[in-house]
Design a protein around this motif. Sequence first.
Motif, PDB file in Angstrom:
ATOM      1  N   ASP A  10     -38.981 -21.507  24.629  1.00  0.00           N
ATOM      2  CA  ASP A  10     -39.342 -21.323  23.216  1.00  0.00           C
ATOM      3  C   ASP A  10     -40.228 -22.445  22.683  1.00  0.00           C
ATOM      4  O   ASP A  10     -40.388 -22.591  21.476  1.00  0.00           O
ATOM      5  N   HIS A  13     -42.907 -21.575  19.985  1.00  0.00           N
ATOM      6  CA  HIS A  13     -42.535 -20.872  18.761  1.00  0.00           C
ATOM      7  C   HIS A  13     -42.662 -21.811  17.562  1.00  0.00           C
ATOM      8  O   HIS A  13     -42.227 -22.957  17.623  1.00  0.00           O
ATOM      9  N   GLY A  17     -39.233 -19.470  12.592  1.00  0.00           N
ATOM     10  CA  GLY A  17     -38.966 -18.325  13.454  1.00  0.00           C
ATOM     11  C   GLY A  17     -40.059 -17.281  13.472  1.00  0.00           C
ATOM     12  O   GLY A  17     -41.244 -17.601  13.490  1.00  0.00           O
ATOM     13  N   HIS A  18     -39.641 -16.029  13.444  1.00  0.00           N
ATOM     14  CA  HIS A  18     -40.607 -14.934  13.538  1.00  0.00           C
ATOM     15  C   HIS A  18     -41.492 -14.859  12.299  1.00  0.00           C
ATOM     16  O   HIS A  18     -42.634 -14.410  12.385  1.00  0.00           O
ATOM     17  N   GLU A  21     -44.307 -17.059  13.027  1.00  0.00           N
ATOM     18  CA  GLU A  21     -45.174 -16.408  14.016  1.00  0.00           C
ATOM     19  C   GLU A  21     -46.073 -15.372  13.340  1.00  0.00           C
ATOM     20  O   GLU A  21     -47.276 -15.301  13.627  1.00  0.00           O
ATOM     21  N   GLU A  35     -49.087 -15.639  19.247  1.00  0.00           N
ATOM     22  CA  GLU A  35     -47.803 -15.107  19.686  1.00  0.00           C
ATOM     23  C   GLU A  35     -47.049 -16.271  20.302  1.00  0.00           C
ATOM     24  O   GLU A  35     -47.586 -17.003  21.131  1.00  0.00           O
ATOM     25  N   GLY A  36     -45.808 -16.505  19.885  1.00  0.00           N
ATOM     26  CA  GLY A  36     -45.056 -17.689  20.281  1.00  0.00           C
ATOM     27  C   GLY A  36     -44.855 -17.847  21.774  1.00  0.00           C
ATOM     28  O   GLY A  36     -44.969 -18.944  22.323  1.00  0.00           O
ATOM     29  N   ASN A  37     -44.554 -16.751  22.481  1.00  0.00           N
ATOM     30  CA  ASN A  37     -44.369 -16.837  23.926  1.00  0.00           C
ATOM     31  C   ASN A  37     -45.689 -17.150  24.631  1.00  0.00           C
ATOM     32  O   ASN A  37     -45.716 -17.895  25.608  1.00  0.00           O
ATOM     33  N   GLN A  39     -48.058 -18.886  23.261  1.00  0.00           N
ATOM     34  CA  GLN A  39     -48.311 -20.299  22.964  1.00  0.00           C
ATOM     35  C   GLN A  39     -47.493 -21.200  23.895  1.00  0.00           C
ATOM     36  O   GLN A  39     -47.972 -22.261  24.304  1.00  0.00           O
ATOM     37  N   THR A  40     -46.296 -20.783  24.262  1.00  0.00           N
ATOM     38  CA  THR A  40     -45.501 -21.543  25.227  1.00  0.00           C
ATOM     39  C   THR A  40     -46.264 -21.665  26.542  1.00  0.00           C
ATOM     40  O   THR A  40     -46.365 -22.757  27.116  1.00  0.00           O
ATOM     41  N   LYS A 104     -46.365  -8.435  21.618  1.00  0.00           N
ATOM     42  CA  LYS A 104     -45.649  -9.287  22.567  1.00  0.00           C
ATOM     43  C   LYS A 104     -46.511  -9.410  23.818  1.00  0.00           C
ATOM     44  O   LYS A 104     -46.701  -8.431  24.540  1.00  0.00           O
TER      45      LYS A 104
END
Length: 182
Positions: A10, A13, A17-18, A21, A35-37, A39-40, A104
């Motif tokens: 995470d 993120h 939270g969302h 995002e 998108e957070g994932n 960006q990871t 996603k």
Amino acid sequence: MMQAIACTHDLGHPPFGHGGEVALNYCMRGAGGFEGNGQTLRILSRLEKMSKMAGSNLTRETMLGVLKYPVSYTTAANPDIMPALRPSTSGTPILDRKASKPPKCYLDTENDVVEWLLETLEASDREAFQTFNQIEGKHTRRGTSPSPAALWTWPTTSASAFMISKTCSPCGLSRGLTLKSM
């Protein structure tokens, strides 16, 4: 490896939270979205300064464990859904959460990283892993394809199965994986 995956999954993120995002996806709508994932994956493969060319320089197996959505932003995004503000608000502009929710996916800037991650998979496994469902009026969603762990050839022991469970002290997350010998 499990501890590294648990502690980094995470990392990209944003705060809030969302909702954060969604707000960042709206702000980045003209530059490839957010998108957070995804960006990871970007942080681990490019932004971290552990190595000059490979970001945090994690193993392929670790990075594959972090790759949650194996579809690029361009492929996953429905062109009819554009991040926007709600049209009927008085005063302060309010985000349209439904229109601004990101697909996603991983970000297009990491296409070469994902190619490297998946190059050791058999063509049929790669295709199954990257299968997604096109749903009218929505962004694409990952299909019922197997997880990366199911596709990877994991080392086994003479025992019929064993459990790996690690807790990441800084973030307090616990992840477990049961591996069965073939």
